[in-house]
Write an enzyme that holds these catalytic residues in place. Structure first.
Site, PDB file in Angstrom:
ATOM      1  N   ASP A 100       1.041  -1.125   0.000  1.00 19.23           N
ATOM      2  CA  ASP A 100       0.042   0.006   0.051  1.00 19.23           C
ATOM      3  C   ASP A 100       0.847   1.271  -0.230  1.00 19.23           C
ATOM      4  OD1 ASP A 100      -2.365   1.548   0.535  1.00 19.23           O
ATOM      5  OD2 ASP A 100      -1.563   1.814   2.452  1.00 19.23           O
ATOM      6  N   ASP A 153       0.201   4.880   0.795  1.00 19.52           N
ATOM      7  CA  ASP A 153      -0.129   6.182   1.908  1.00 19.52           C
ATOM      8  C   ASP A 153      -0.306   5.417   3.198  1.00 19.52           C
ATOM      9  OD1 ASP A 153      -0.946   8.599   3.093  1.00 19.52           O
ATOM     10  OD2 ASP A 153      -3.172   7.946   2.942  1.00 19.52           O
TER      11      ASP A 153
END
Ligand code: B16
Ligand code: MG
Length: 215
Positions: A8, A10
């Site tokens: 992922d 952020d």
């Protein structure tokens, strides 16, 4: 056996979460919503732009049409992109570069699985792009986490089966998405112990025994 890691973006590789918060806060204030807080922003972690907007609007009393909502989301994105203007290597979270370098040395392939439509720009500006083999992001998907689509697309691009992928995530929606895709996960970030991930660590700078995770 794990052959690829899907990160992922952020909250895992970069610290853009604070910029998202400031951009949503600015939009909220434009709309006269003064009670949008950090804890509301936590609910936006890993959540799509339009779903994040609903979390802001829920704090106010005014109803908006779908067209108006699209314009509001665009305005927030303009604020966010303005802040991304000064983004550089400094936004990369501790341990991320070293982890990516080590994993590549072990011949693993590296993917990004992010809800953010700004993923390509963020990867370029932070210097992370050369370490990433394939990107699956909000520009590729029609369904957002906890739907597994973003990770399924990443696995497809990496030419791996679900069982060969490990997802690294900081959000509950992301861990749920990894599970729904049939992938093992490593949960990191401030809520790592409550995400329900297969493995847990405070962040990529923690002493992670990758050899065990890769079995
Ligand atoms: P954008 P991730 C997510 O990134 C953020 O955590 C979330 O707060 C944001 O709303 C979403 O991206 C969409 O971002 O507005 O830039 O398209 O955690 O999935 O990497
Ligand atoms: Mg995240």
């Amino acid at each position: 056996m794990i052959r690829g890691i899907i990160f992922d973006l952020d909250g895992v590789l970069v610290s853009t979460d604070e910029l998202h918060y400031r951009a949503w806060k600015r939009l909220a204030e434009d709309l006269g919503i003064t009670n949008f807080t950090k804890s509301d922003n936590e609910k936006q972690r890993g959540v799509s732009r339009m779903a994040s907007l609903e979390i802001v609007l829920d704090k106010g009393t005014v109803s908006y049409s779908e067209e108006e909502k699209l314009r509001l989301a665009e305005r927030k994105n303009d604020y966010y992109k303005e802040m991304l203007g000064s983004l550089d290597e400094g936004a990369v979270l501790a341990g991320a570069f070293d982890t990516l370098k080590w994993l590549r040395e072990q011949q693993l392939v590296i993917g990004v699985g992010s809800a953010s439509k700004n993923t390509p720009m963020i990867l370029q500006k932070t210097g992370l792009a050369p370490y990433i083999d394939e990107v699956s992001c909000g520009l590729d998907t029609t369904l957002s986490k906890p739907h597994p689509e973003v990770f399924q697309i990443a696995a497809h691009k990496l030419k791996l089966s679900a069982g060969e992928c490990l997802v690294v995530e900081d959000s509950a929606a992301g861990i749920e998405a990894a599970k729904a895709a049939g992938m093992k996960s490593l949960g990191v970030g401030p809520y790592y112990q409550s995400l329900g991930a297969t493995y847990e660590a405070t962040g990529l700078d923690a002493p992670i025994v990758w050899e065990e995770l890769l079995q």
